[in-house]
Design a protein around this motif. Structure first.
Motif, PDB file in Angstrom:
ATOM      1  N   PRO A 290       0.894  -1.055   0.167  1.00  0.00           N
ATOM      2  CA  PRO A 290      -0.093  -0.040  -0.114  1.00  0.00           C
ATOM      3  C   PRO A 290       0.999   1.223   0.005  1.00  0.00           C
ATOM      4  N   VAL A 291       0.389   2.203  -0.800  1.00  0.00           N
ATOM      5  CA  VAL A 291       1.212   3.482  -0.798  1.00  0.00           C
ATOM      6  C   VAL A 291       0.909   4.553   0.154  1.00  0.00           C
ATOM      7  N   THR A 292      -0.314   4.324   0.903  1.00  0.00           N
ATOM      8  CA  THR A 292      -0.809   5.006   2.080  1.00  0.00           C
ATOM      9  C   THR A 292       0.218   5.487   3.077  1.00  0.00           C
ATOM     10  N   PRO A 293       0.902   4.493   3.680  1.00  0.00           N
ATOM     11  CA  PRO A 293       1.835   4.801   4.699  1.00  0.00           C
ATOM     12  C   PRO A 293       3.408   5.818   4.234  1.00  0.00           C
ATOM     13  N   THR A 294       3.065   5.939   2.650  1.00  0.00           N
ATOM     14  CA  THR A 294       4.266   6.785   2.258  1.00  0.00           C
ATOM     15  C   THR A 294       3.857   8.075   1.793  1.00  0.00           C
TER      16      THR A 294
ATOM     17  N   ALA B  66       9.556   4.393   5.193  1.00  0.00           N
ATOM     18  CA  ALA B  66       8.402   5.414   5.493  1.00  0.00           C
ATOM     19  C   ALA B  66       7.156   5.096   6.607  1.00  0.00           C
ATOM     20  N   PRO B  67       6.617   3.961   6.570  1.00  0.00           N
ATOM     21  CA  PRO B  67       5.657   3.815   7.478  1.00  0.00           C
ATOM     22  C   PRO B  67       5.911   4.076   8.813  1.00  0.00           C
TER      23      PRO B  67
ATOM     24  N   TYR C  91      -0.944   5.392   9.823  1.00  0.00           N
ATOM     25  CA  TYR C  91      -0.956   3.805  10.116  1.00  0.00           C
ATOM     26  C   TYR C  91      -0.683   3.726  11.659  1.00  0.00           C
ATOM     27  N   GLU C  92      -1.284   2.638  12.189  1.00  0.00           N
ATOM     28  CA  GLU C  92      -1.148   2.317  13.558  1.00  0.00           C
ATOM     29  C   GLU C  92       0.145   1.195  13.775  1.00  0.00           C
TER      30      GLU C  92
ATOM     31  N   ARG D 177      -0.264  -1.941  14.307  1.00  0.00           N
ATOM     32  CA  ARG D 177      -0.692  -3.224  13.665  1.00  0.00           C
ATOM     33  C   ARG D 177      -0.685  -2.994  12.049  1.00  0.00           C
ATOM     34  N   ASP D 178      -1.192  -1.762  11.756  1.00  0.00           N
ATOM     35  CA  ASP D 178      -1.065  -1.495  10.159  1.00  0.00           C
ATOM     36  C   ASP D 178       0.228  -1.676   9.573  1.00  0.00           C
ATOM     37  N   ARG D 179       1.374  -1.075  10.429  1.00  0.00           N
ATOM     38  CA  ARG D 179       2.572  -1.298   9.755  1.00  0.00           C
ATOM     39  C   ARG D 179       3.084  -2.811   9.774  1.00  0.00           C
ATOM     40  N   CYS D 180       2.772  -3.631  10.960  1.00  0.00           N
ATOM     41  CA  CYS D 180       2.870  -5.056  10.772  1.00  0.00           C
ATOM     42  C   CYS D 180       2.342  -5.554   9.489  1.00  0.00           C
ATOM     43  N   ALA D 181       0.957  -5.165   9.278  1.00  0.00           N
ATOM     44  CA  ALA D 181       0.166  -5.801   8.210  1.00  0.00           C
ATOM     45  C   ALA D 181       0.883  -5.548   6.878  1.00  0.00           C
TER      46      ALA D 181
END
Length: 370
Positions: free
Chosen positions: A85-89, A257-258, A264-265, A267-271
């Motif tokens: 996913p590009v969202t965390p960047t 970047a995440p 992102y929390e 758990r989202d970074r882990c995901a």
């Protein structure tokens, strides 16, 4: 094995031994994330800043929408990977684009926060390219209604270009134009060009270890199966010599970047890595068979952003395809200081070319609206 699979799952962004930000407690980054969050706030009265779930193809997908003016055209971005996913960047490159477009990103099924929502066996069984295409189409239909638009601009990167190109072909009525970044045309040819570049650079630099490792899988891809292990060897050296990020032997700015993402929390970074592993084995064979050279007619304006130094999805097949295709409007744009990561490597030129060539296509079409 986990790190190997994570790197492989970035089929179009793999660096052997590299994974996204480590899955750990990142509370020590909280102050830095707060600064990014504050800078990223959309404060314009007519702006858009939303993060929400949208039911698409029976799965709750996470959507992120940002823009300075709700009246601007909507640009729907299809991220790479698969499952990257590009969202965390977004905090790294997207804010200038938001001056001219409302940009909608989403985490695809099996990716990022959407993976967190549902990574059941049923979702795993659904991971086919055509399902991703139908997801993108359904999302486009819902997004245009949500923001009161007749059509959208469709932009895709890397793996996402498989989805974006097919979505544009299947439902051209939804889109003003298609923009491919790091476009995938012929996967086997991409693999050959990437391998040849890595081997050539290893020889130029006198890297005997790299030459030995690469020659151990030659000819590549050849007639043997393209296995995960062969992909890692082939991609590792091409990207070490700047085929992912030009003039760099690593791309930590992207993979880490995440850690600073306000979206992102933990758990989202882990995901991110978990989604990579969940997805890879289910899509690899289908991905390796992709060959879009037979697409000779394109129903909407098509633009290709091509990195001069891209040896992750090499640009030569894209340039050849663009010359041959019949389309109402077509343009290839070279980024001389970029490899595969164009929006990150040349963000200024990315915005400039979007405003110069893409924005008029959406505005002209809106002007024709009865």
């Amino acid at each position: 094995m986990k790190r190997l699979l994570a790197s492989l799952a970035l089929l179009l962004l793999p660096v052997a031994g590299t994974a996204f930000a480590e899955c750990k407690d990142t509370s020590n980054y909280a102050d830095a994330r707060a600064i990014v969050r504050d800078l990223d706030r959309i404060v314009a009265p007519g702006g858009v800043q939303e993060s929400y779930k949208m039911r698409i193809g029976g799965v709750d997908h996470w959507v992120n929408a940002r823009g300075q003016d709700r009246a601007n055209p909507v640009l729907l971005f299809v991220h790479g990977g698969p499952a990257s996913p590009v969202t965390p960047t977004l905090w790294q490159f997207q804010r200038p684009i938001e001056e001219y477009f409302t940009v909608v990103n989403y985490d695809q099924r099996g990716a990022g926060r959407t993976y967190v929502e549902d990574h059941s066996a049923a979702v795993g069984d659904s991971l086919r390219i055509e399902r991703y295409v139908d997801d993108a189409i359904e999302l486009a239909e819902q997004v245009r209604k949500r923001y009161g638009k007749r059509k959208l601009v469709l932009m895709a990167h890397s793996w996402g270009t498989l989805i974006g190109m097919r979505a544009a072909l299947k439902r051209p009525d939804l889109f003003y134009a298609y923009v491919g970044i790091g476009q995938v045309i012929d996967v086997r040819e991409n693999e050959r060009l990437s391998f040849d570049y890595g081997l050539q650079q290893a020889k130029v630099h006198g890297n005997a270890a790299a030459v030995k490792e690469l020659e151990s899988i030659a000819p590549y891809p050849g007639d043997r199966p393209i296995t995960r292990e062969r992909i890692v060897v082939a991609r590792k050296w091409a990207q070490y010599y700047g085929g992912l990020s030009a003039f760099r032997d690593a791309s930590d700015y992207f993979f880490k970047a995440p850690l600073l993402s306000p979206d992102y929390e933990d758990r989202d970074r882990c995901a991110v890595d978990e989604g990579n592993m969940f997805t890879l084995g289910r899509v690899l064979d289908e991905f390796l068979a992709v060959d879009q050279r037979g697409v000779r007619s394109f129903p909407i304006p098509v633009l290709m952003f091509m990195g001069r130094h891209d040896y992750t999805t090499p640009s030569a097949p894209t340039e050849a395809w663009l010359r041959a295709v019949d389309a109402p409007y077509k343009r290839g744009i070279w980024f001389e200081h970029s490899a595969h990561m164009i929006p990150w490597e040349e963000p200024g030129k990315t915005v400039l070319r979007l405003v110069q060539y893409v924005l008029p296509l959406a505005k002209d079409a809106d002007a024709e609206k009865p």
